[in-house]
Design an enzyme around this catalytic site. Structure first.
Site: not given
Ligand code: GTP
Ligand code: SPV
Ligand code: MN
Length: 580
Positions: A70, A198, A207, A227, A249, A251, A276, A365
């Protein structure tokens, strides 16, 4: 094909006149249509077939290397009044923005097909669901939107019935970053996006619609577009409570939403409703209810493996589109943290050389239908949504924020969400690892002034007396050697089970200046390899550091001037007094 909705018909004609496509294709969402698009994209090189033995119906898409995340600095909220967009958004005057965008869209689709994508965000029969139509010249967008939303004939029928829809105009343009803009016109329920293919910039239902436009609408209509993941937590007695959790994002939302409990804590089970985005409404019974407006996951690939997120790993073994991952010698997808296989070709399509950085892009992704998830909740498509017992806020804080704390009440919880901060990630272009305020994980996504947004959140205390409890969690504390202090992933269930029991009223807590923390003996550490000192640090607060934090939150709240609710400032001075 066409439509009985005159406004839609007219808009498509106007756009075609401006963008001058060779062809117009109305998407019906059928398997045959999807198959034909994939075949066509294999020919043009937009898609690469992955190993069909190990990954049936899986494909790789490589986006332009300058277009992998983004772009918050190119994303605008265009309201008549600048003040309405607030300091949390880039703003442009609607007339200026429309003129700029129309000039960029002129002739942009020459030689291309214009796709009309009717979609419905949320269960097709839900009163809380909302529809939109995206016009795009990207077949990649079409096949992704088909996974991420209820796309095609059923959505068009609902649009023809409801009469209302969000207009989203998208073109990849020439992918020149200098001609890339993501513009939102909430007063006209319109989005215009050009120059990026993207995810968050191009899949306009996600979003742009389900957060930026929807949050604006939600404010006037009395609901919340957030979110947040949505999940069911079933305890050993078989009772399920639902929670929603806002983390910025990359996290941890997808990971938490699909969690598998550790084997030494038997009897608990997690059900995914969404990973999400969450639309929250107060039901007729006063209960806050959540629907997931999305039908699929657009998840972060790096870090996903059989140990960290077995459900996601299983989910993406078939019928998945991968974007910007690396390849093994036998054409299987690969990314950092995969724990098996060896990358041979990097995300750009070059022979892999560690000197050129990671093999997979850090924001690579997967796009996959939510129904492929082994723990997909049987209530994920309930028209009335699921009842929410607790809301979690959280971020990446290497210091300061304890593992978990509970807000004293709703109003204090709104302060916790408004003041939250997190380190930036690769999900957006720009520096990574910089701590910034990210209220409710909505900094890049709130379609109006944060001050008014916080006030809207506060107003729910007047709408119902059955509000969820509010928590703050942090899985990302690090020690002086930069090791994560908490194991995270499946072990986060230990925190969720404490929250569950707090909702049941069966467990106590220690009151602190910032909120209620678990008593050390109440956090289930059975089978957990963690030093008592580490646990103590995760479950305590450093008052000096929090005094500084509270000062900084105060300065941040003041940036919103007269829009900042007095109630929030009062809450903050109460925290300050308790810290004294
Ligand atoms: P968006 O799709 O961008 O909104 O992200 P999201 O909030 O769904 O994050 P996601 O669950 O994909 O995790 C992002 C990164 O954080 C990944 O590389 C995970 O492996 C890492 N991660 C997720 N949960 C944990 C956790 O509990 N501990 C640690 N150390 N890393 C984590
Ligand atoms: C984020 O960035 O929080 C995502 C991926 O979930 S996107 O669809 O690019 O916003
Ligand atoms: Mn997101």
């Amino acid at each position: 094909m066409t439509t009985t909705n005159a406004a839609l018909k007219q808009w498509v004609e106007e756009v075609a006149k401006l963008t001058q496509p060779d062809k117009i294709h109305w998407c019906n969402g059928s398997d045959a249509e999807n198959k034909a698009l994939i075949e066509q994209m294999l020919v043009t090189g937009d898609l690469i077939k992955l190993n069909q033995k190990t990954h049936p119906n899986c494909y790789l898409h490589r986006s332009n290397p300058t277009d992998v995340a983004r772009v918050e600095h190119l994303t605008f909220i265009c309201t008549k009044n600048k003040d309405e967009a607030g300091p949390n958004n880039n703003w442009m005057d609607p007339a200026e923005a429309n003129a700029k965008m129309d000039a960029l869209f002129a002739g942009a689709m020459k030689g291309r097909t214009l796709y009309v994508i009717p979609y419905c965000m949320g269960p097709i029969n839900s009163p809380y669901a909302r529809c939109g139509v995206e016009i795009t010249d990207s077949p990649y967008v079409v096949i992704n939107m088909r996974i991420m939303a209820n796309m095609g004939d059923a959505a068009l029928k609902r649009i023809e019935r409801d009469g209302v829809f969000v207009k989203g105009l998208h073109s990849i343009g020439d992918l020149d970053p200098n001609k890339r803009f993501i513009m939102h016109f909430p007063e006209n329920l319109t989005i215009k996006s050009i120059g990026s293919g993207y995810g968050g910039n191009a899949l306009l239902g996600k979003k742009c619609h389900a957060l930026r436009i929807a949050s604006y609408q939600a404010r006037t209509e009395g609901w919340l577009a957030e979110h947040m993941l949505i999940m069911g937590i079933q305890n050993p007695a078989g009772k399920t409570r639902y929670i929603a959790a806002a983390f910025p994002s990359a996290c941890g939302k997808t990971n938490l939403a699909m969690l598998i409990p550790p084997s030494n804590i038997p009897g608990w089970k997690i059900w995914t409703v969404g990973d999400d985005i969450c639309w929250l409404n107060v039901g007729s019974d006063g209960q806050m209810r959540a629907i997931n407006p999305e039908a699929g996951y657009f998840g972060v690939a790096p870090g996903t493996n059989l140990k960290t997120n077995p459900n996601a790993y299983t989910t993406i073994q078939h019928d998945t589109i991968f974007t910007n991952v690396a390849l093994t010698a036998d054409n299987q997808p690969w990314w950092e943290g995969m724990k098996e296989g060896t990358p041979v070709i990097d995300w750009r399509g070059n022979p892999y050389d560690p000197k050129n950085g990671p093999a997979a892009h850090p924001n690579s992704r997967f796009t996959v239908n939510a129904k492929q998830n082994p723990c997909y909740s049987p209530h994920a498509d309930d028209a009335d949504g699921v009842p929410i017992s607790a809301i979690l806020f959280g971020g990446r804080r290497r210091e300061l924020a304890p593992l978990v704390y509970e807000a004293r009440d709703w109003t204090h919880g709104v302060l916790v969400g408004a003041g939250m901060a997190s380190e930036t990630t690769a999900a957006a272009t720009g520096a990574v690892g910089v701590v910034r305020r990210d209220s409710m994980a909505m900094k890049p996504f709130c379609g109006y002034n944060f001050g008014d947004y916080w006030q809207h959140w506060l107003s729910f205390a007047d709408r119902t007396d059955k509000l969820p409890k509010i928590y703050h969690v942090n899985w990302f504390r690090q020690d002086k050697d930069n090791n994560f202090m908490w194991p995270g992933f499946g072990d986060n269930l230990r925190v969720l089970s404490w929250i569950f029991d707090r909702c049941e009223g069966t467990v106590g807590a220690q009151e602190t200046a910032i909120g209620n923390l678990p008593n050390a003996q109440d956090l289930n550490t059975s089978g957990l390899d963690i030093q008592p000192d580490t646990l103590k640090e995760l479950l305590s607060i450093n008052k000096d550091a929090w005094r500084t934090e509270v000062e900084q939150i105060g300065e941040y709240l003041n940036e919103f001037g007269t829009h900042t609710p007095a109630k929030l400032k009062d809450q903050l001075s109460d925290v300050k007094k308790r810290l004294a």
